[in-house]
Design a protein around this motif. Structure first.
Motif, PDB file in Angstrom:
ATOM      1  N   LEU A  51       0.622  -1.199  -0.085  1.00  0.00           N
ATOM      2  CA  LEU A  51      -0.124   0.085  -0.097  1.00  0.00           C
ATOM      3  C   LEU A  51       0.706   1.346   0.069  1.00  0.00           C
ATOM      4  O   LEU A  51       0.284   2.405  -0.189  1.00  0.00           O
ATOM      5  CB  LEU A  51      -0.711  -0.011   1.144  1.00  0.00           C
ATOM      6  CG  LEU A  51      -1.835  -1.130   1.442  1.00  0.00           C
ATOM      7  CD1 LEU A  51      -2.584  -1.015   2.427  1.00  0.00           C
ATOM      8  CD2 LEU A  51      -2.999  -0.905   0.141  1.00  0.00           C
ATOM      9  N   ILE A  52       2.058   1.228   0.275  1.00  0.00           N
ATOM     10  CA  ILE A  52       3.074   2.033   0.364  1.00  0.00           C
ATOM     11  C   ILE A  52       3.410   2.423  -1.005  1.00  0.00           C
ATOM     12  O   ILE A  52       4.052   1.553  -1.639  1.00  0.00           O
ATOM     13  CB  ILE A  52       4.120   2.093   1.454  1.00  0.00           C
ATOM     14  CG1 ILE A  52       3.542   1.848   2.914  1.00  0.00           C
ATOM     15  CG2 ILE A  52       5.160   3.209   1.409  1.00  0.00           C
ATOM     16  CD1 ILE A  52       4.650   1.537   3.684  1.00  0.00           C
ATOM     17  N   PRO A  53       3.544   3.755  -1.574  1.00  0.00           N
ATOM     18  CA  PRO A  53       4.085   3.973  -2.988  1.00  0.00           C
ATOM     19  C   PRO A  53       5.622   3.741  -3.032  1.00  0.00           C
ATOM     20  O   PRO A  53       6.166   3.932  -1.946  1.00  0.00           O
ATOM     21  CB  PRO A  53       3.827   5.554  -2.919  1.00  0.00           C
ATOM     22  CG  PRO A  53       2.782   5.925  -2.048  1.00  0.00           C
ATOM     23  CD  PRO A  53       2.862   4.961  -0.862  1.00  0.00           C
ATOM     24  N   SER A  54       6.125   3.193  -4.047  1.00  0.00           N
ATOM     25  CA  SER A  54       7.299   2.973  -4.215  1.00  0.00           C
ATOM     26  C   SER A  54       8.275   4.229  -4.260  1.00  0.00           C
ATOM     27  O   SER A  54       9.368   4.326  -4.046  1.00  0.00           O
ATOM     28  CB  SER A  54       7.661   2.146  -5.176  1.00  0.00           C
ATOM     29  OG  SER A  54       7.083   2.657  -6.409  1.00  0.00           O
ATOM     30  N   THR A  55       7.618   5.283  -5.009  1.00  0.00           N
ATOM     31  CA  THR A  55       8.317   6.389  -5.475  1.00  0.00           C
ATOM     32  C   THR A  55       7.493   7.586  -4.624  1.00  0.00           C
ATOM     33  O   THR A  55       6.220   7.550  -4.408  1.00  0.00           O
ATOM     34  CB  THR A  55       8.666   6.875  -6.743  1.00  0.00           C
ATOM     35  OG1 THR A  55       7.316   6.861  -7.207  1.00  0.00           O
ATOM     36  CG2 THR A  55       9.344   5.759  -7.252  1.00  0.00           C
ATOM     37  N   VAL A  56       8.196   8.709  -4.284  1.00  0.00           N
ATOM     38  CA  VAL A  56       7.609   9.673  -3.663  1.00  0.00           C
ATOM     39  C   VAL A  56       7.985  11.180  -4.523  1.00  0.00           C
ATOM     40  O   VAL A  56       9.065  11.268  -4.914  1.00  0.00           O
ATOM     41  CB  VAL A  56       8.021  10.208  -2.207  1.00  0.00           C
ATOM     42  CG1 VAL A  56       7.474  11.390  -1.603  1.00  0.00           C
ATOM     43  CG2 VAL A  56       7.732   8.910  -1.339  1.00  0.00           C
ATOM     44  N   SER A  57       6.856  11.746  -5.116  1.00  0.00           N
ATOM     45  CA  SER A  57       7.088  12.931  -5.784  1.00  0.00           C
ATOM     46  C   SER A  57       7.416  14.003  -4.892  1.00  0.00           C
ATOM     47  O   SER A  57       6.743  14.456  -4.065  1.00  0.00           O
ATOM     48  CB  SER A  57       6.113  13.004  -6.727  1.00  0.00           C
ATOM     49  OG  SER A  57       5.161  13.426  -6.190  1.00  0.00           O
ATOM     50  N   ALA A  58       8.165  14.953  -5.302  1.00  0.00           N
ATOM     51  CA  ALA A  58       8.616  16.299  -4.559  1.00  0.00           C
ATOM     52  C   ALA A  58       7.792  17.258  -5.296  1.00  0.00           C
ATOM     53  O   ALA A  58       7.916  17.455  -6.381  1.00  0.00           O
ATOM     54  CB  ALA A  58      10.111  16.473  -4.399  1.00  0.00           C
ATOM     55  N   ASP A  59       7.317  18.197  -4.593  1.00  0.00           N
ATOM     56  CA  ASP A  59       6.699  19.504  -5.130  1.00  0.00           C
ATOM     57  C   ASP A  59       7.763  20.362  -5.660  1.00  0.00           C
ATOM     58  O   ASP A  59       8.809  20.657  -4.884  1.00  0.00           O
ATOM     59  CB  ASP A  59       5.669  20.020  -3.993  1.00  0.00           C
ATOM     60  CG  ASP A  59       4.644  19.140  -4.112  1.00  0.00           C
ATOM     61  OD1 ASP A  59       4.157  18.336  -4.775  1.00  0.00           O
ATOM     62  OD2 ASP A  59       3.709  19.427  -2.705  1.00  0.00           O
TER      63      ASP A  59
END
Length: 60
Positions: A51-59
């Protein structure tokens, strides 16, 4: 491999010890009156990791 079941009371105790956001995932769709299905060891942690996203996008 022996299977283990967790009672409704034990599930409540486990859930109460979790952080709020994880507690919501833990109890999602849980019906204490439904007959429990057997899970393999590590099944809960694998579900949570899924359920945890594999990547995190930065604003920017």
């Amino acid at each position: 491999m022996p299977s283990a079941t967790v009672s409704v009371d034990d599930n409540a105790k486990i859930g109460n010890s979790l952080p709020v956001i994880i507690r919501g995932i833990y109890y999602e769709g849980w019906n204490p009156m439904k007959i429990a299905t057997q899970l393999e060891p590590g099944a809960l942690s694998n579900r949570l990791l899924g359920l945890i996203p594999s990547t995190v996008s930065a604003d920017a």
